[in-house]
Design a protein around this motif. Structure first.
Motif, PDB file in Angstrom:
ATOM      1  N   MET A 114       0.838  -1.203   0.000  1.00  0.00           N
ATOM      2  CA  MET A 114       0.000   0.000   0.000  1.00  0.00           C
ATOM      3  C   MET A 114       0.872   1.252   0.000  1.00  0.00           C
ATOM      4  SD  MET A 114      -3.060  -0.713   2.714  1.00  0.00           S
ATOM      5  CE  MET A 114      -4.401  -1.846   2.381  1.00  0.00           C
ATOM      6  N   ASN A 115       0.405   2.313  -0.672  1.00  0.00           N
ATOM      7  CA  ASN A 115       1.132   3.571  -0.582  1.00  0.00           C
ATOM      8  C   ASN A 115       0.808   4.266   0.747  1.00  0.00           C
ATOM      9  OD1 ASN A 115      -1.319   5.012  -0.886  1.00  0.00           O
ATOM     10  ND2 ASN A 115      -1.072   5.178  -3.111  1.00  0.00           N
ATOM     11  N   ALA A 116       1.450   5.408   0.955  1.00  0.00           N
ATOM     12  CA  ALA A 116       1.297   6.097   2.241  1.00  0.00           C
ATOM     13  C   ALA A 116      -0.159   6.457   2.513  1.00  0.00           C
ATOM     14  CB  ALA A 116       2.167   7.354   2.254  1.00  0.00           C
ATOM     15  N   LEU A 117      -0.844   6.971   1.498  1.00  0.00           N
ATOM     16  CA  LEU A 117      -2.239   7.365   1.678  1.00  0.00           C
ATOM     17  C   LEU A 117      -3.102   6.176   2.072  1.00  0.00           C
ATOM     18  CD1 LEU A 117      -4.035  10.027   1.140  1.00  0.00           C
ATOM     19  CD2 LEU A 117      -4.816   8.769  -0.868  1.00  0.00           C
ATOM     20  N   GLU A 118      -2.899   5.041   1.416  1.00  0.00           N
ATOM     21  CA  GLU A 118      -3.697   3.844   1.696  1.00  0.00           C
ATOM     22  C   GLU A 118      -3.400   3.293   3.087  1.00  0.00           C
ATOM     23  OE1 GLU A 118      -4.009   2.262  -2.948  1.00  0.00           O
ATOM     24  OE2 GLU A 118      -2.277   1.755  -1.705  1.00  0.00           O
ATOM     25  N   ASN A 119      -2.127   3.341   3.495  1.00  0.00           N
ATOM     26  CA  ASN A 119      -1.768   2.890   4.836  1.00  0.00           C
ATOM     27  C   ASN A 119      -2.441   3.746   5.901  1.00  0.00           C
ATOM     28  OD1 ASN A 119       0.328   0.652   5.483  1.00  0.00           O
ATOM     29  ND2 ASN A 119       1.129   1.549   3.595  1.00  0.00           N
ATOM     30  N   VAL A 120      -2.428   5.057   5.686  1.00  0.00           N
ATOM     31  CA  VAL A 120      -3.019   5.973   6.667  1.00  0.00           C
ATOM     32  C   VAL A 120      -4.530   5.791   6.738  1.00  0.00           C
ATOM     33  CG1 VAL A 120      -3.439   8.410   7.205  1.00  0.00           C
ATOM     34  CG2 VAL A 120      -1.161   7.655   6.495  1.00  0.00           C
ATOM     35  N   GLN A 139      -5.304  12.284   3.472  1.00  0.00           N
ATOM     36  CA  GLN A 139      -4.464  13.341   2.911  1.00  0.00           C
ATOM     37  C   GLN A 139      -4.230  14.436   3.944  1.00  0.00           C
ATOM     38  OE1 GLN A 139      -3.154  13.150  -0.417  1.00  0.00           O
ATOM     39  NE2 GLN A 139      -1.837  14.708   0.474  1.00  0.00           N
ATOM     40  N   GLU A 140      -5.263  14.789   4.691  1.00  0.00           N
ATOM     41  CA  GLU A 140      -5.132  15.806   5.748  1.00  0.00           C
ATOM     42  C   GLU A 140      -4.176  15.330   6.841  1.00  0.00           C
ATOM     43  OE1 GLU A 140      -9.141  16.373   7.014  1.00  0.00           O
ATOM     44  OE2 GLU A 140      -9.709  17.598   5.274  1.00  0.00           O
ATOM     45  N   ALA A 141      -4.265  14.033   7.198  1.00  0.00           N
ATOM     46  CA  ALA A 141      -3.387  13.486   8.239  1.00  0.00           C
ATOM     47  C   ALA A 141      -1.928  13.482   7.782  1.00  0.00           C
ATOM     48  CB  ALA A 141      -3.829  12.071   8.613  1.00  0.00           C
ATOM     49  N   LEU A 142      -1.705  13.141   6.507  1.00  0.00           N
ATOM     50  CA  LEU A 142      -0.330  13.182   5.971  1.00  0.00           C
ATOM     51  C   LEU A 142       0.196  14.613   5.963  1.00  0.00           C
ATOM     52  CD1 LEU A 142      -0.499  10.632   3.020  1.00  0.00           C
ATOM     53  CD2 LEU A 142       0.937  10.447   5.059  1.00  0.00           C
ATOM     54  N   ALA A 143      -0.660  15.567   5.610  1.00  0.00           N
ATOM     55  CA  ALA A 143      -0.243  16.969   5.626  1.00  0.00           C
ATOM     56  C   ALA A 143       0.128  17.408   7.040  1.00  0.00           C
ATOM     57  CB  ALA A 143      -1.357  17.856   5.068  1.00  0.00           C
ATOM     58  N   ALA A 144      -0.603  16.907   8.025  1.00  0.00           N
ATOM     59  CA  ALA A 144      -0.360  17.285   9.423  1.00  0.00           C
ATOM     60  C   ALA A 144       1.009  16.817   9.916  1.00  0.00           C
ATOM     61  CB  ALA A 144      -1.458  16.716  10.322  1.00  0.00           C
ATOM     62  N   VAL A 145       1.549  15.744   9.306  1.00  0.00           N
ATOM     63  CA  VAL A 145       2.879  15.254   9.708  1.00  0.00           C
ATOM     64  C   VAL A 145       3.940  15.612   8.669  1.00  0.00           C
ATOM     65  CG1 VAL A 145       1.909  13.378  11.096  1.00  0.00           C
ATOM     66  CG2 VAL A 145       2.523  12.946   8.709  1.00  0.00           C
ATOM     67  N   GLY A 146       3.592  16.525   7.751  1.00  0.00           N
ATOM     68  CA  GLY A 146       4.565  17.037   6.787  1.00  0.00           C
ATOM     69  C   GLY A 146       4.867  16.131   5.615  1.00  0.00           C
ATOM     70  N   ALA A 148       2.502  15.487   2.857  1.00  0.00           N
ATOM     71  CA  ALA A 148       1.439  15.575   1.856  1.00  0.00           C
ATOM     72  C   ALA A 148       1.929  15.164   0.469  1.00  0.00           C
ATOM     73  CB  ALA A 148       0.880  16.998   1.811  1.00  0.00           C
ATOM     74  N   GLU A 149       3.193  15.490   0.162  1.00  0.00           N
ATOM     75  CA  GLU A 149       3.710  15.216  -1.180  1.00  0.00           C
ATOM     76  C   GLU A 149       4.178  13.768  -1.350  1.00  0.00           C
ATOM     77  OE1 GLU A 149       7.282  15.842   1.287  1.00  0.00           O
ATOM     78  OE2 GLU A 149       5.260  16.689   1.216  1.00  0.00           O
ATOM     79  N   ARG A 150       4.109  12.968  -0.301  1.00  0.00           N
ATOM     80  CA  ARG A 150       4.566  11.576  -0.373  1.00  0.00           C
ATOM     81  C   ARG A 150       3.387  10.589  -0.362  1.00  0.00           C
ATOM     82  NH1 ARG A 150       9.126  13.007  -1.878  1.00  0.00           N
ATOM     83  NH2 ARG A 150      11.009  12.941  -0.599  1.00  0.00           N
ATOM     84  N   ALA A 151       2.193  11.071  -0.598  1.00  0.00           N
ATOM     85  CA  ALA A 151       0.990  10.239  -0.473  1.00  0.00           C
ATOM     86  C   ALA A 151       1.021   8.992  -1.347  1.00  0.00           C
ATOM     87  CB  ALA A 151      -0.255  11.069  -0.797  1.00  0.00           C
ATOM     88  N   ILE A 168       2.424   7.581  12.327  1.00  0.00           N
ATOM     89  CA  ILE A 168       1.805   8.532  13.258  1.00  0.00           C
ATOM     90  C   ILE A 168       0.518   9.093  12.651  1.00  0.00           C
ATOM     91  CG2 ILE A 168       2.090  10.787  14.384  1.00  0.00           C
ATOM     92  CD1 ILE A 168       5.107  10.018  14.680  1.00  0.00           C
ATOM     93  N   ALA A 169       0.560   9.413  11.354  1.00  0.00           N
ATOM     94  CA  ALA A 169      -0.655   9.895  10.674  1.00  0.00           C
ATOM     95  C   ALA A 169      -1.756   8.846  10.745  1.00  0.00           C
ATOM     96  CB  ALA A 169      -0.336  10.244   9.226  1.00  0.00           C
ATOM     97  N   ARG A 170      -1.383   7.586  10.545  1.00  0.00           N
ATOM     98  CA  ARG A 170      -2.368   6.492  10.636  1.00  0.00           C
ATOM     99  C   ARG A 170      -2.944   6.405  12.051  1.00  0.00           C
ATOM    100  NH1 ARG A 170       0.164   0.757   9.721  1.00  0.00           N
ATOM    101  NH2 ARG A 170       1.126   1.416  11.675  1.00  0.00           N
ATOM    102  N   ALA A 171      -2.090   6.582  13.061  1.00  0.00           N
ATOM    103  CA  ALA A 171      -2.554   6.515  14.451  1.00  0.00           C
ATOM    104  C   ALA A 171      -3.517   7.656  14.777  1.00  0.00           C
ATOM    105  CB  ALA A 171      -1.358   6.556  15.398  1.00  0.00           C
ATOM    106  N   LEU A 172      -3.380   8.771  14.067  1.00  0.00           N
ATOM    107  CA  LEU A 172      -4.205   9.951  14.351  1.00  0.00           C
ATOM    108  C   LEU A 172      -5.496   9.986  13.529  1.00  0.00           C
ATOM    109  CD1 LEU A 172      -1.390  12.665  14.373  1.00  0.00           C
ATOM    110  CD2 LEU A 172      -2.677  11.848  16.355  1.00  0.00           C
ATOM    111  N   ILE A 173      -5.636   9.089  12.555  1.00  0.00           N
ATOM    112  CA  ILE A 173      -6.692   9.219  11.547  1.00  0.00           C
ATOM    113  C   ILE A 173      -8.095   9.173  12.145  1.00  0.00           C
ATOM    114  CG2 ILE A 173      -6.844   6.758  10.959  1.00  0.00           C
ATOM    115  CD1 ILE A 173      -6.910   9.689   8.447  1.00  0.00           C
ATOM    116  N   ASN A 174      -8.299   8.408  13.212  1.00  0.00           N
ATOM    117  CA  ASN A 174      -9.623   8.352  13.850  1.00  0.00           C
ATOM    118  C   ASN A 174      -9.802   9.415  14.925  1.00  0.00           C
ATOM    119  OD1 ASN A 174     -11.016   6.358  12.452  1.00  0.00           O
ATOM    120  ND2 ASN A 174     -10.091   4.700  13.626  1.00  0.00           N
ATOM    121  N   ARG A 175      -8.811  10.324  15.006  1.00  0.00           N
ATOM    122  CA  ARG A 175      -8.841  11.421  15.990  1.00  0.00           C
ATOM    123  C   ARG A 175      -9.014  10.891  17.414  1.00  0.00           C
ATOM    124  NH1 ARG A 175     -12.946  13.864  11.690  1.00  0.00           N
ATOM    125  NH2 ARG A 175     -11.438  14.660  10.193  1.00  0.00           N
TER     126      ARG A 175
END
Length: 241
Positions: A114-120, A139-146, A148-151, A168-175
């Motif tokens: 999976m790519n970064a976006l799919e993992n998150v 995408q918002e979660a990836l942007a939050a950890v800097g 966004a361009e590696r999705a 970390i973005a994946r851990a934060l995705i469900n807020r």
């Protein structure tokens, strides 16, 4: 005080972690009996960054598993964000982990195909979030950890530090109210580790609650306070000691 303000105040005053007299005994009553935790008390509030330190065998991994609702205590109580976990069945515990706790591990635990976006976005599938919303929130979660361009990059195309940011973005995705990180800088060089710890501080400043498990005093020094496990007992460490 209005009802709304009162409810907000009550929420702020409710610990994210409220542990009272928690004990854990493995193989009780047998020759192999191990007392892993002895009457542990611990309270962590929203917006705190807390480190739990201790050598191998001190009980810190047992405590982490109990905080993460991956194991059940032998005695005592644990309220996770106001919920008494002892009242929950296996399915309800799984739902609580999904809603309340974001996990970050030393080994990243990303799926290589999976790519970064799919993992998150993956936890959102379990939460039955519609696909278009999953992609947007990931995408918002990836942007939050800097990142966004590696999705569209797979884990093999990312550095260790970037992989941990994806985790970390994946851990934060469900807020979730609680971010539980187990040796999150252990597989990283010191400079990258510092960047990850700086990210945890920023998340703390954004009102996330971070609990970091580590054996490294230099890593623990980044937290607001440090708790030390010794022989199954938890002690608050004074700053400067």
């Amino acid at each position: 005080m209005s009802a709304v303000a009162g409810a907000a105040h009550a929420e702020a005053a409710t610990p994210v972690i409220d542990i009272r007299k928690l004990g854990k005994v493995y193989s009780p009553g047998s020759e192999a009996e191990v007392v892993a935790l002895k009457g542990v008390d611990m309270r962590v509030f929203r917006g705190e960054f807390v480190a739990i330190m201790g050598p191998s065998g001190s009980g810190k991994s047992t405590l982490m598993n109990l905080i993460g609702c991956l194991d059940t205590p032998t005695s005592g109580s644990y309220h996770c964000d106001g919920v008494d976990v002892s009242t929950l069945d296996a399915e309800e515990l799984a739902q609580l982990r999904l809603d309340k706790i974001g996990f970050v591990f030393q080994g990243f635990n990303l799926l290589p195909r999976m790519n970064a976006l799919e993992n998150v976005a993956m936890p959102l599938g379990y939460a039955r979030v519609p696909p278009h919303e999953r992609a947007q929130r990931a995408q918002e979660a990836l942007a939050a950890v800097g990142l966004a361009e590696r999705a569209n990059h797979r884990p093999s195309e990312l550095s260790g530090g970037q992989q941990q940011r994806v985790a970390i973005a994946r851990a934060l995705i469900n807020r979730p109210p609680l971010l539980l990180a187990d040796e999150p800088t252990g597989a990283l060089d010191s400079k990258t580790g510092e960047e990850i710890l700086a990210l945890f501080k920023r998340l703390r400043d954004e009102d996330h609650t971070v609990v970091l498990i580590t054996h490294d005093a230099d890593v623990a020094a980044h937290a607001d306070r440090t708790l030390v496990m010794r022989d199954g007992e938890l002690h608050e460490q004074e700053r400067g000691t």
